[in-house]
Design a protein around this motif. Structure first.
Motif, PDB file in Angstrom:
ATOM      1  N   MET A 189       0.803  -1.219   0.000  1.00  0.00           N
ATOM      2  CA  MET A 189       0.000   0.000   0.000  1.00  0.00           C
ATOM      3  C   MET A 189       0.837   1.272   0.000  1.00  0.00           C
ATOM      4  SD  MET A 189      -2.926  -1.379  -0.156  1.00  0.00           S
ATOM      5  CE  MET A 189      -4.058  -0.030   0.103  1.00  0.00           C
ATOM      6  N   GLN A 190       2.135   1.147  -0.298  1.00  0.00           N
ATOM      7  CA  GLN A 190       2.981   2.331  -0.373  1.00  0.00           C
ATOM      8  C   GLN A 190       4.162   2.030  -1.292  1.00  0.00           C
ATOM      9  OE1 GLN A 190       3.733   4.351   3.329  1.00  0.00           O
ATOM     10  NE2 GLN A 190       5.754   5.039   2.683  1.00  0.00           N
ATOM     11  N   GLY A 191       4.506   3.012  -2.101  1.00  0.00           N
ATOM     12  CA  GLY A 191       5.653   2.847  -2.979  1.00  0.00           C
ATOM     13  C   GLY A 191       5.258   2.557  -4.412  1.00  0.00           C
ATOM     14  N   GLY A 227      -3.356   2.751   6.595  1.00  0.00           N
ATOM     15  CA  GLY A 227      -3.203   3.733   7.651  1.00  0.00           C
ATOM     16  C   GLY A 227      -2.605   5.014   7.103  1.00  0.00           C
ATOM     17  N   GLY A 228      -2.826   6.116   7.798  1.00  0.00           N
ATOM     18  CA  GLY A 228      -2.284   7.396   7.354  1.00  0.00           C
ATOM     19  C   GLY A 228      -0.813   7.515   7.696  1.00  0.00           C
ATOM     20  N   GLY A 229      -0.210   8.583   7.257  1.00  0.00           N
ATOM     21  CA  GLY A 229       1.199   8.839   7.520  1.00  0.00           C
ATOM     22  C   GLY A 229       1.580  10.194   6.975  1.00  0.00           C
ATOM     23  N   ALA A 230       2.367  10.938   7.727  1.00  0.00           N
ATOM     24  CA  ALA A 230       2.677  12.303   7.323  1.00  0.00           C
ATOM     25  C   ALA A 230       3.449  12.359   6.021  1.00  0.00           C
ATOM     26  CB  ALA A 230       3.467  13.000   8.426  1.00  0.00           C
ATOM     27  N   THR A 231       4.301  11.351   5.791  1.00  0.00           N
ATOM     28  CA  THR A 231       5.127  11.370   4.581  1.00  0.00           C
ATOM     29  C   THR A 231       4.797  10.201   3.675  1.00  0.00           C
ATOM     30  OG1 THR A 231       6.896  10.129   5.679  1.00  0.00           O
ATOM     31  CG2 THR A 231       6.978  12.530   5.825  1.00  0.00           C
ATOM     32  N   ALA A 232       3.600   9.694   3.772  1.00  0.00           N
ATOM     33  CA  ALA A 232       3.224   8.514   2.995  1.00  0.00           C
ATOM     34  C   ALA A 232       3.246   8.819   1.503  1.00  0.00           C
ATOM     35  CB  ALA A 232       1.832   8.047   3.399  1.00  0.00           C
ATOM     36  N   ASP A 233       3.744   7.850   0.745  1.00  0.00           N
ATOM     37  CA  ASP A 233       3.770   7.989  -0.710  1.00  0.00           C
ATOM     38  C   ASP A 233       2.438   7.509  -1.263  1.00  0.00           C
ATOM     39  OD1 ASP A 233       4.241   8.061  -3.362  1.00  0.00           O
ATOM     40  OD2 ASP A 233       5.816   6.549  -3.382  1.00  0.00           O
ATOM     41  N   LEU A 234       1.640   8.421  -1.769  1.00  0.00           N
ATOM     42  CA  LEU A 234       0.311   8.091  -2.279  1.00  0.00           C
ATOM     43  C   LEU A 234       0.246   8.142  -3.791  1.00  0.00           C
ATOM     44  CD1 LEU A 234      -1.732  10.163   0.309  1.00  0.00           C
ATOM     45  CD2 LEU A 234      -1.337   7.704   0.331  1.00  0.00           C
ATOM     46  N   SER A 235       1.395   8.281  -4.438  1.00  0.00           N
ATOM     47  CA  SER A 235       1.383   8.403  -5.897  1.00  0.00           C
ATOM     48  C   SER A 235       0.886   7.128  -6.562  1.00  0.00           C
ATOM     49  CB  SER A 235       2.783   8.743  -6.410  1.00  0.00           C
ATOM     50  OG  SER A 235       3.709   7.716  -6.067  1.00  0.00           O
ATOM     51  N   GLY A 236       1.036   5.990  -5.884  1.00  0.00           N
ATOM     52  CA  GLY A 236       0.591   4.728  -6.466  1.00  0.00           C
ATOM     53  C   GLY A 236      -0.906   4.647  -6.659  1.00  0.00           C
ATOM     54  N   PHE A 237      -1.658   5.524  -5.982  1.00  0.00           N
ATOM     55  CA  PHE A 237      -3.111   5.539  -6.114  1.00  0.00           C
ATOM     56  C   PHE A 237      -3.578   6.471  -7.229  1.00  0.00           C
ATOM     57  CE2 PHE A 237      -2.122   4.615  -1.640  1.00  0.00           C
ATOM     58  CZ  PHE A 237      -2.726   3.372  -1.520  1.00  0.00           C
ATOM     59  N   ASP A 238      -2.635   7.066  -7.943  1.00  0.00           N
ATOM     60  CA  ASP A 238      -2.968   8.017  -9.008  1.00  0.00           C
ATOM     61  C   ASP A 238      -2.507   7.506 -10.370  1.00  0.00           C
ATOM     62  OD1 ASP A 238      -4.215   9.899  -7.430  1.00  0.00           O
ATOM     63  OD2 ASP A 238      -2.410  11.057  -7.065  1.00  0.00           O
ATOM     64  N   THR A 239      -2.751   6.227 -10.649  1.00  0.00           N
ATOM     65  CA  THR A 239      -2.299   5.664 -11.922  1.00  0.00           C
ATOM     66  C   THR A 239      -3.492   5.262 -12.789  1.00  0.00           C
ATOM     67  OG1 THR A 239      -2.198   3.340 -11.214  1.00  0.00           O
ATOM     68  CG2 THR A 239      -0.289   4.738 -10.713  1.00  0.00           C
TER      69      THR A 239
END
Length: 396
Positions: A189-191, A227-239
């Motif tokens: 869920m990240q990366g 889960g949330g995170g201040a520096t979470a990489d969410l770019s994977g959800f924008d494909t």
């Protein structure tokens, strides 16, 4: 004779001096990150530029951001963009040229403009949204409805993630005693592997449903949470690929990927978007609560309607108990009167009355003789008068 020559170090020092003389300033340069790694507190990057038509690299360079600078740049960039630097991002770097006689040439990074990256991300997002709408799939999920009795839930989340634990705990400890059947389909869920991992999980859910029967039998809906995170990489959800798979999935998909920034494209194409995993659980609980409320309301209306019907029928029966005896007496009285009339009419037809008036009745074999042709010579006949009978024999 050995020609005049330089040692490699001498030559490299000459190159260093030439670069320092010709490129003494700092420059803003736009590039795409093909690689980004942190080591020893420093950040090492590989930069590329691609041809807009063929998408093939036409320029490459190495860049470094030293620890002291990186410690200031990194948190600011991640706070503004909501994600760390990673391969595939477009960046605007402030650099100066450095040639070291031992390590060669590098661009040294002194600043990164996060607003440029945000702009590029926004452009990419808009292009993906435009393509999804052009394909006619952007709103497909919203045409689906979360079933009234949605209790069989397929969850896509990282195995062991706190968000998944919160989601399950919320469902199990609901205040109404509702029971849910939850099955986890683990995914990254990240990366950079988010897209492929979630698509693989969706395929497994589809296959699990197909084993039961139709593609909507085993599960009622799908929940994608993290889960949330201040520096979470969410770019994977924008494909684009992930959005296409989610938009065209046959079950309603709820997203709760735990962030407060603008919606991801995954959120936009899902059936329902909530902010957190616990909010996704609350949505499912509330869905059943609404169903229970509707059932209770319908039960109450049905009970009221039946009670009212019984009361009306009881009142009608009570009224009939009063009316029936009166009607019965009236019917019996009318019938008695009619019988009396019939009796009077019958008395008028009594043969004895005719005899008393001087009439007689002639009988043959017990039947009244109405026509002499009924008799023949030798027949015995009886003539009844008021005070007796006369027996005669027919001569001719």
């Amino acid at each position: 004779m050995i020609p005049e020559h330089f040692s490699l170090r001498q030559l490299n020092l000459m190159v260093r001096d030439a670069i320092e003389m010709q490129l003494p300033d700092e420059y803003w340069v736009e590039a795409e990150l093909s690689e980004c790694r942190e080591r020893g507190g420093h950040c090492y990057m590989e930069l590329i530029e691609k041809d807009e038509q063929t998408n093939t690299p036409i320029a490459r360079a190495s860049a470094k951001c030293w620890r002291q600078t990186w410690q200031m740049i990194q948190p600011h960039f991640e706070h503004v963009t909501g994600q760390p630097l990673h391969a595939g991002l477009k960046v605007l770097l402030r650099v100066y040229a450095q040639f070291h006689e031992t390590f060669g040439f590098s661009w040294i990074v002194t600043d990164i403009d996060p607003t440029y990256t945000i702009g590029d991300m926004a452009r990419r997002r808009q292009e993906i949204i435009r393509q999804l709408k052009e394909e006619g799939v952007f709103d497909l999920q919203r045409e689906l409805h979360i079933p009234m009795f949605a209790q069989h839930i397929a969850v896509i989340s990282a195995a062991g993630a706190a968000g998944y634990g919160d989601f399950v705990h919320q469902l199990e400890d609901n205040d109404y005693g509702f029971k849910f059947d939850v099955q986890l389909f683990p995914a990254i869920m990240q990366g950079e592997q988010v897209e492929q991992s979630i698509i693989a999980a969706l395929n497994k859910i589809y296959e699990a449903n197909a084993l039961v029967g139709s593609p909507t039998d085993r599960f009622d809906c799908v929940v994608i949470i993290r889960g949330g995170g201040a520096t979470a990489d969410l770019s994977g959800f924008d494909t684009l690929a992930l959005a296409e798979n989610v938009a065209q999935f046959p079950l309603p998909i709820i997203t709760g990927i735990g962030h407060d920034r603008d919606e991801s494209i995954l959120d936009m194409v899902s059936n329902t978007r909530v902010k957190t995993p616990t909010a996704a659980a609350a949505l499912l609980i509330d869905n059943l609560l609404q169903v229970l409320t509707r059932i209770d309301s319908a039960q109450q209306r049905l009970t009221t309607a039946i009670s009212q019907r019984f009361a009306n029928q009881k009142e009608r029966l009570s009224s009939m108990q009063t009316i029936i005896p009166v009607l019965a007496q009236r019917i019996l009285s009318n019938a008695k009167h009619r019988l009396e009339l019939l009796e009077l009419q019958l008395q008028g037809y009594d043969p004895q009355l005719l005899l008393r008036r001087g009439y007689s009745i002639t009988l043959h074999d017990g039947r009244a003789v109405r026509d002499p042709k009924q008799l023949k010579a030798g027949d015995e006949i009886e003539t009844r008068v008021e005070h007796g009978s006369i027996i005669s024999t027919v001569k001719k």
